[in-house]
Write an enzyme that holds these catalytic residues in place. Structure first.
Site, PDB file in Angstrom:
ATOM      1  N   HIS A  51      -7.377  -6.034   1.160  1.00 23.21           N
ATOM      2  CA  HIS A  51      -6.180  -5.198   1.333  1.00 23.21           C
ATOM      3  C   HIS A  51      -5.338  -5.643   2.530  1.00 23.21           C
ATOM      4  CE1 HIS A  51      -4.106  -1.498   0.178  1.00 23.21           C
ATOM      5  NE2 HIS A  51      -4.030  -1.129   1.432  1.00 23.21           N
TER       6      HIS A  51
ATOM      7  N   ASP B 127     -10.341  -5.671  -2.855  1.00 23.75           N
ATOM      8  CA  ASP B 127      -9.714  -4.670  -1.976  1.00 23.75           C
ATOM      9  C   ASP B 127     -10.540  -3.383  -2.051  1.00 23.75           C
ATOM     10  OD1 ASP B 127      -8.104  -2.506  -1.186  1.00 23.75           O
ATOM     11  OD2 ASP B 127      -6.249  -3.484  -1.822  1.00 23.75           O
TER      12      ASP B 127
ATOM     13  N   SER C 264       0.841  -1.194   0.000  1.00 15.69           N
ATOM     14  CA  SER C 264       0.000   0.000   0.000  1.00 15.69           C
ATOM     15  C   SER C 264       0.881   1.251   0.000  1.00 15.69           C
ATOM     16  CB  SER C 264      -0.968  -0.064   1.180  1.00 15.69           C
ATOM     17  OG  SER C 264      -2.021   0.845   0.997  1.00 15.69           O
TER      18      SER C 264
HETATM   19  N1  LIG Z   1      -7.654   2.529   9.425  1.00 19.13           N
HETATM   20  C1  LIG Z   1      -7.825   2.767   8.051  1.00 19.13           C
HETATM   21  C2  LIG Z   1      -7.068   1.825   7.140  1.00 19.13           C
HETATM   22  C3  LIG Z   1      -5.733   1.426   7.638  1.00 19.13           C
HETATM   23  C4  LIG Z   1      -5.167   0.267   6.839  1.00 19.13           C
HETATM   24  O1  LIG Z   1      -5.876  -0.511   6.218  1.00 19.13           O
HETATM   25  N2  LIG Z   1      -3.869   0.182   6.838  1.00 19.13           N
HETATM   26  C5  LIG Z   1      -3.222  -0.834   6.066  1.00 19.13           C
HETATM   27  C6  LIG Z   1      -2.336  -0.181   5.071  1.00 19.13           C
HETATM   28  S1  LIG Z   1      -3.295   0.902   4.049  1.00 19.13           S
HETATM   29  C7  LIG Z   1      -2.183   1.710   3.047  1.00 19.13           C
HETATM   30  O2  LIG Z   1      -1.106   2.075   3.313  1.00 19.13           O
HETATM   31  C8  LIG Z   1      -2.462  -1.750   6.995  1.00 19.13           C
HETATM   32  O3  LIG Z   1      -1.461  -2.348   6.610  1.00 19.13           O
HETATM   33  N3  LIG Z   1      -2.932  -1.865   8.227  1.00 19.13           N
HETATM   34  C9  LIG Z   1      -2.263  -2.637   9.256  1.00 19.13           C
HETATM   35  C10 LIG Z   1      -2.705  -4.078   9.368  1.00 19.13           C
HETATM   36  O4  LIG Z   1      -2.059  -4.798  10.169  1.00 19.13           O
HETATM   37  O5  LIG Z   1      -3.628  -4.513   8.671  1.00 19.13           O
HETATM   38  C11 LIG Z   1      -9.262   2.670   7.682  1.00 19.13           C
HETATM   39  O6  LIG Z   1      -9.997   2.124   8.488  1.00 19.13           O
HETATM   40  O7  LIG Z   1      -9.644   3.076   6.584  1.00 19.13           O
END
Ligand SMILES: N[C@@H](CCC(=O)N[C@@H](CSC=O)C(=O)NCC(=O)O)C(=O)O
Length: 314
Positions: free
Chosen positions: A292, A258, A181
């Site tokens: 995602h 995603d 991401s």
């Molecule tokens: N909190 C946010 C979304 C946060 C999210 O999905 N973060 C992803 C990376 S998104 C792009 O850089 C992530 O890797 N989160 C950590 C995990 O352990 O999954 C929302 O709710 O929209």
């Protein structure tokens, strides 16, 4: 000045880390960056560790995860850098991606840094999940408020490799980079802006054209200011159009389910078009039904590590 230490690779909690293997190492004292072991767990005959250190680029204490395969006890090994996404620390990849078994089999060090400076007392730094803490976007900020600390591009391309190469048993010119991401985009721009530095690059669901996506517009506006011509220097799709260097060996995986892809935050087709316009080979795989999350990453991480091993372990 040279010095040498004899040591056995092991867990050494709470101390500055100086012992790397059963071999004697001679290193320039000037180059030996001080790092402190915060945690250590044996895994697949290697060690998954977390270190902290004082970052000169970011002017704060930073942490990174490092998986050290058993091969590194008696020979130099390549390094694969991982860049995480929004809201992550060094822990997400270490605990969720399941990369260590494959790294152990291939004999690769994997380094996973935190995603931004921390606790640097900038007003508003902790206000949103997609800007400030946990959201450094791997750029060097130019806006007054952020420019002293938010230098994640220089941190991951220069300071961190110097720290890794001076403290671990690495082949310094054998490195590759991947990420997810925000970090998938970070990996792409690190490789595209430094031709020849990384042998290969791959990404899971990268924010492929941030100047056209809400996350990127917010972050680049905040860190780089209102002159959008400056944003293009950190946009993978734009960089692909003018890349001139050795093969980048790009692999991208994108889940079809995603939500961020569906909402237009990721735009991988724009990246493919940018690459095509400049004859830069890229493999984009749309993976049916994947979202995602780190469940998606864990599913394909072995294929990504195998991709990098083709270029790093020959
Ligand atoms: N909190 C946010 C979304 C946060 C999210 O999905 N973060 C992803 C990376 S998104 C792009 O850089 C992530 O890797 N989160 C950590 C995990 O352990 O999954 C929302 O709710 O929209």
């Amino acid at each position: 000045m040279l010095f040498g230490r004899l040591g056995v690779q092991s867990c050494k909690l709470g101390n500055n880390y100086k012992f790397l293997s059963q071999k004697v190492f001679y290193r320039s004292a000037r180059k030996m960056a001080k790092i402190t072991e915060e945690s250590c767990n044996k895994m697949f005959k290697g060690f998954q560790k977390v270190f902290s250190h004082e970052s000169s680029e970011l002017k704060c204490t930073m942490k990174f995860g490092v998986f050290i395969p058993s091969e590194a006890e008696d020979k130099k090994v390549p390094v694969l850098y991982w860049l995480s996404g929004l809201t992550c620390t060094e822990q997400n990849f270490v605990t969720k991606a399941g990369a260590q078994r494959v790294a152990a089999e291939k004999g690769l060090i994997i380094v996973a840094p935190d995603t931004s400076p921390r606790n640097v007392n900038i007003e508003g730094e902790d206000e949103s999940y997609d800007f400030g803490s946990g959201a450094g976007f791997y750029v060097d900020a130019t806006e007054e408020k952020w420019k002293t600390n938010y230098r994640m591009y220089s941190y991951v391309t220069k300071e961190l490799p110097e720290i890794i190469n001076s403290n671990f048993n690495t082949i310094p010119d054998k490195m590759s980079i991947f990420g997810h991401s925000m970090g998938g985009h970070g990996a792409l721009i690190c490789a595209m802006k430094n031709p020849g530095k990384y042998q290969s690059v791959s990404a899971f669901a990268p924010i492929s054209n941030p100047v056209k996506a809400p996350w990127g517009i917010k972050a680049f506006g905040g860190y780089l200011g209102s002159d959008q011509s400056k944003w293009l220097e950190y946009d993978a799709t734009e960089l692909a159009k003018k890349y001139n260097g050795p093969p980048l060996n790009i692999l991208v995986d994108q889940g079809s389910a995603d939500n961020f892809y569906i909402q237009g935050q990721l735009l991988p087709d724009n990246l493919v078009a940018g690459c095509a316009a400049n004859n830069v080979p890229i493999v984009l795989r749309i993976q049916d039904g994947y979202d995602h999350s780190y469940f998606f990453i864990a599913t394909f991480v072995e294929e990504h590590i195998n991709h990098h091993a083709k270029y790093l372990c020959q």
